[in-house]
Scaffold this motif. Structure first.
Motif, PDB file in Angstrom:
ATOM      1  N   ARG A   1       7.427  -0.445 -10.348  1.00  0.00           N
ATOM      2  CA  ARG A   1       6.040  -0.739 -10.753  1.00  0.00           C
ATOM      3  C   ARG A   1       5.904  -2.120 -11.385  1.00  0.00           C
ATOM      4  O   ARG A   1       4.998  -2.870 -11.090  1.00  0.00           O
ATOM      5  CB  ARG A   1       5.567   0.341 -11.731  1.00  0.00           C
ATOM      6  CG  ARG A   1       4.285   0.043 -12.492  1.00  0.00           C
ATOM      7  CD  ARG A   1       3.066   0.337 -11.642  1.00  0.00           C
ATOM      8  NE  ARG A   1       1.860   0.387 -12.414  1.00  0.00           N
ATOM      9  CZ  ARG A   1       1.052  -0.657 -12.610  1.00  0.00           C
ATOM     10  NH1 ARG A   1       1.371  -1.828 -12.120  1.00  0.00           N
ATOM     11  NH2 ARG A   1      -0.060  -0.526 -13.293  1.00  0.00           N
TER      12      ARG A   1
ATOM     13  N   THR B   1      -2.127   3.562 -10.887  1.00  0.00           N
ATOM     14  CA  THR B   1      -1.364   2.978  -9.774  1.00  0.00           C
ATOM     15  C   THR B   1      -2.042   3.265  -8.454  1.00  0.00           C
ATOM     16  O   THR B   1      -2.148   2.379  -7.595  1.00  0.00           O
ATOM     17  CB  THR B   1       0.079   3.514  -9.775  1.00  0.00           C
ATOM     18  OG1 THR B   1       0.715   3.156 -11.005  1.00  0.00           O
ATOM     19  CG2 THR B   1       0.888   2.941  -8.611  1.00  0.00           C
TER      20      THR B   1
ATOM     21  N   ASP C   1       0.823  -1.207   0.000  1.00  0.00           N
ATOM     22  CA  ASP C   1       0.000   0.000   0.000  1.00  0.00           C
ATOM     23  C   ASP C   1       0.864   1.267   0.000  1.00  0.00           C
ATOM     24  O   ASP C   1       0.593   2.210  -0.745  1.00  0.00           O
ATOM     25  CB  ASP C   1      -0.939  -0.010   1.212  1.00  0.00           C
ATOM     26  CG  ASP C   1      -2.123   0.914   1.009  1.00  0.00           C
ATOM     27  OD1 ASP C   1      -2.691   0.902  -0.105  1.00  0.00           O
ATOM     28  OD2 ASP C   1      -2.460   1.648   1.963  1.00  0.00           O
TER      29      ASP C   1
ATOM     30  N   ARG D   1       2.473   1.671  -3.379  1.00  0.00           N
ATOM     31  CA  ARG D   1       1.483   2.139  -4.360  1.00  0.00           C
ATOM     32  C   ARG D   1       1.350   3.660  -4.297  1.00  0.00           C
ATOM     33  O   ARG D   1       1.335   4.340  -5.327  1.00  0.00           O
ATOM     34  CB  ARG D   1       0.133   1.467  -4.083  1.00  0.00           C
ATOM     35  CG  ARG D   1      -0.966   1.882  -5.041  1.00  0.00           C
ATOM     36  CD  ARG D   1      -2.247   1.090  -4.790  1.00  0.00           C
ATOM     37  NE  ARG D   1      -2.781   1.216  -3.457  1.00  0.00           N
ATOM     38  CZ  ARG D   1      -3.603   2.200  -3.070  1.00  0.00           C
ATOM     39  NH1 ARG D   1      -3.967   3.119  -3.914  1.00  0.00           N
ATOM     40  NH2 ARG D   1      -4.041   2.246  -1.837  1.00  0.00           N
TER      41      ARG D   1
END
Length: 184
Positions: A128, A181, A66, A69
């Motif tokens: 990513r 994202t 999290d 991200r």
């Protein structure tokens, strides 16, 4: 394959009008030897982007999914804004003359890429996609797609490309990637 294609496209677009593309034009005009210039750009890009991608991959081990991200989403959105700021090139290539065409190009490109948009993009893309090899291949290919024509065609081609539109397209892609994202 998504990592390869996206990395290639985003870096090719980000490089249009970037200081390293201007550097390619400057070196090509100065030395008029495209093969060693292209090889210097290639080697410098591989070295620089491999390090950046390794950093991006390494960073992912320190953050939870999290948190990562949010960092990545924010980074891509920041890249979108940065794409809209034009680059300027500080020219002091006289110090590099003693290294020959290949050496001058390699040193100049490696140093010019430090902290550049495409290096930061490589870190973020590697984090990513978690595919260091494909990201490095893609970002290197993107750099070559943007810089080889600059070397071969010189300043004439650079004047004809609508840099502001290309920068807006690249900024939009970074913004979309950032939003996607954050939404995942």
């Amino acid at each position: 394959m998504e990592a390869l294609f996206f990395s290639t496209g985003i870096v090719a677009l980000a490089e249009i009008g970037d200081k390293t593309q201007l550097l390619a034009l400057l070196i090509a005009a100065r030395y008029k030897k495209p093969i060693p210039i292209i090889l210097g750009i290639f080697v410098a890009t591989i070295l620089n982007h491999a390090g950046a991608a390794a950093l991006g991959t390494w960073i992912t081990g320190f953050f939870g999914a999290d948190t990562l991200r949010w960092i990545l989403g924010g980074s891509f959105i920041a890249m979108a804004v940065w794409m809209l700021i034009p680059d300027k090139l500080d020219d002091d290539t006289k110090l590099l003359d003693r290294f020959g065409v290949f050496g001058a190009t390699l040193i100049a490109f490696f140093l010019a890429e430090m902290g550049d948009k495409t290096q930061i993009a490589t870190v973020a893309l590697s984090a990513r996609y978690h595919d260091l090899f494909m990201v490095v291949v893609g970002t290197t290919l993107g750099m070559m797609i943007a810089n080889v024509p600059a070397v071969l065609l010189g300043e004439v081609a650079a004047r004809k490309l609508p840099k502001h539109i290309v920068h807006r397209v690249a900024a939009s892609l970074f913004a979309v990637l950032g939003i996607v994202t954050l939404a995942i």
